[in-house]
Design an enzyme around this catalytic site. Structure first.
Site, PDB file in Angstrom:
ATOM      1  N   GLN A 116      19.598  36.582  31.200  1.00 24.57           N
ATOM      2  CA  GLN A 116      18.533  35.747  31.757  1.00 24.57           C
ATOM      3  C   GLN A 116      17.804  36.516  32.851  1.00 24.57           C
ATOM      4  O   GLN A 116      16.914  37.308  32.556  1.00 24.57           O
ATOM      5  CB  GLN A 116      19.101  34.414  32.248  1.00 24.57           C
ATOM      6  CG  GLN A 116      19.471  33.500  31.101  1.00 24.57           C
ATOM      7  CD  GLN A 116      19.708  32.075  31.559  1.00 24.57           C
ATOM      8  OE1 GLN A 116      18.934  31.507  32.323  1.00 24.57           O
ATOM      9  NE2 GLN A 116      20.790  31.493  31.087  1.00 24.57           N
ATOM     10  N   CYS A 117      18.164  36.297  34.089  1.00 21.07           N
ATOM     11  CA  CYS A 117      17.386  36.879  35.183  1.00 21.07           C
ATOM     12  C   CYS A 117      17.420  38.404  35.193  1.00 21.07           C
ATOM     13  O   CYS A 117      16.426  39.043  35.517  1.00 21.07           O
ATOM     14  CB  CYS A 117      17.853  36.306  36.515  1.00 21.07           C
ATOM     15  SG  CYS A 117      17.577  34.509  36.597  1.00 21.07           S
ATOM     16  N   CYS A 118      18.559  39.006  34.813  1.00 20.32           N
ATOM     17  CA  CYS A 118      18.634  40.472  34.813  1.00 20.32           C
ATOM     18  C   CYS A 118      17.792  41.070  33.687  1.00 20.32           C
ATOM     19  O   CYS A 118      16.965  41.956  33.915  1.00 20.32           O
ATOM     20  CB  CYS A 118      20.083  40.927  34.712  1.00 20.32           C
ATOM     21  SG  CYS A 118      21.096  40.429  36.129  1.00 20.32           S
ATOM     22  N   THR A 121      14.031  40.396  34.259  1.00 18.41           N
ATOM     23  CA  THR A 121      13.504  41.299  35.286  1.00 18.41           C
ATOM     24  C   THR A 121      13.298  42.699  34.715  1.00 18.41           C
ATOM     25  O   THR A 121      12.264  43.332  34.965  1.00 18.41           O
ATOM     26  CB  THR A 121      14.455  41.346  36.496  1.00 18.41           C
ATOM     27  OG1 THR A 121      14.497  40.045  37.104  1.00 18.41           O
ATOM     28  CG2 THR A 121      14.003  42.372  37.525  1.00 18.41           C
TER      29      THR A 121
END
Length: 198
Positions: A116-118, A121
Site C-alpha cells: 500500500q503506502c510503500c 510511494t
C-alpha cells in the site's frame, strides 16, 4: 547529499489493530533502524512519514495518541517528520519540495504496508523521475481478505479463509510489480551491511 531514506508509517497505530498478530515482519523496527543508522553514516537525509485519518476515531486518528513512531525509532534534529492522509507520501505532504530543495534524486523506501503506502510511494516516485530502491525486508504487511469476503468478520475468520491473500504472495507480487519499472529491489544487508555475528 543526493539520497534520502523514507521511513513510511512505522507507527503505533498498527499495533492497536487485530491484524498486528499476523504482521509479516515482526522485526520491522530493528530492520528500519539499521537502514536509518546506515543512512546517517553516509550523510543521507532521513524523512519520517506518518499516516493520519483525522476525525475517524480509529488508531490513525491523531486524537487517539497512536499516530507516533514505534518505540526504537527516533528522528534526529533536522530530519523532517511529515504526516499524510493519502496512500503515497507525496500527494498530501511537502515531500517533493523538501527533496527538490536538497537536490535529492535517489530514494530508499521502507515501512508499512508493503503493497500500500510503500509500493504506492515507490510508484509515484518512479513516475516523478527519482531513482528508487525498495527494501522489501524492511517493509511489513498483513494478510488481505478476499474482495468478496463479508465485512465485519473477526480476524481469526479472515486468517482461516482460504481465499485470504497471504503475506508471502503480497510481497512477491509487489516485487514483481516494482522491479525494473519503478524501483530496484534490495535488502537491508545490501544497504546496511550484515549485522555483527551474522
Amino acid at each position: 547529499m543526493q539520497r534520502a531514506l523514507l521511513v513510511i508509517d512505522i507507527q503505533e497505530s498498527f499495533r492497536q489493530m487485530p491484524r498486528w498478530q499476523a504482521v509479516s515482519n515482526p522485526a520491522i523496527v530493528e530492520r528500519a533502524g539499521r537502514l536509518v543508522g546506515a543512512a546517517r553514516e553516509r550523510g543521507d537525509l532521513v524523512v519520517w512519514i506518518l499516516h493520519t485519518e483525522p476525525g475517524t476515531g480509529n488508531p490513525f486518528d491523531p486524537v487517539t495518541g497512536h499516530v507516533r513512531l514505534m518505540d526504537g525509532l527516533d528522528p534526529e534534529e533536522g530530519e523532517p517528520v511529515l504526516t499524510k492522509t493519502s496512500r503515497n507520501s507525496f500527494t498530501t505532504t511537502g515531500l517533493q519540495r523538501i527533496l527538490t530543495e536538497r537536490g535529492i534524486r535517489e530514494l530508499v523506501v521502507c515501512g508499512i504496508q508493503t503493497e500500500q503506502c510503500c509500493e504506492t510511494t515507490a510508484r509515484v516516485a518512479g513516475d516523478l523521475g527519482y531513482d528508487v530502491t525498495f527494501v522489501t525486508d524492511a517493509t511489513a504487511t498483513f494478510p488481505i481478505p478476499h474482495r468478496d469476503a463479508p465485512a465485519g468478520r473477526d480476524y481469526a475468520e479472515v486468517l482461516a479463509d482460504p481465499r485470504t491473500l497471504g503475506v508471502r504472495e503480497i510481497v512477491e507480487r509487489t516485487e514483481y510489480a516494482l522491479a525494473g519499472r519503478f524501483a530496484t529491489i534490495a535488502s537491508v544487508d545490501d544497504l546496511a551491511g550484515r549485522p555483527v555475528g551474522a
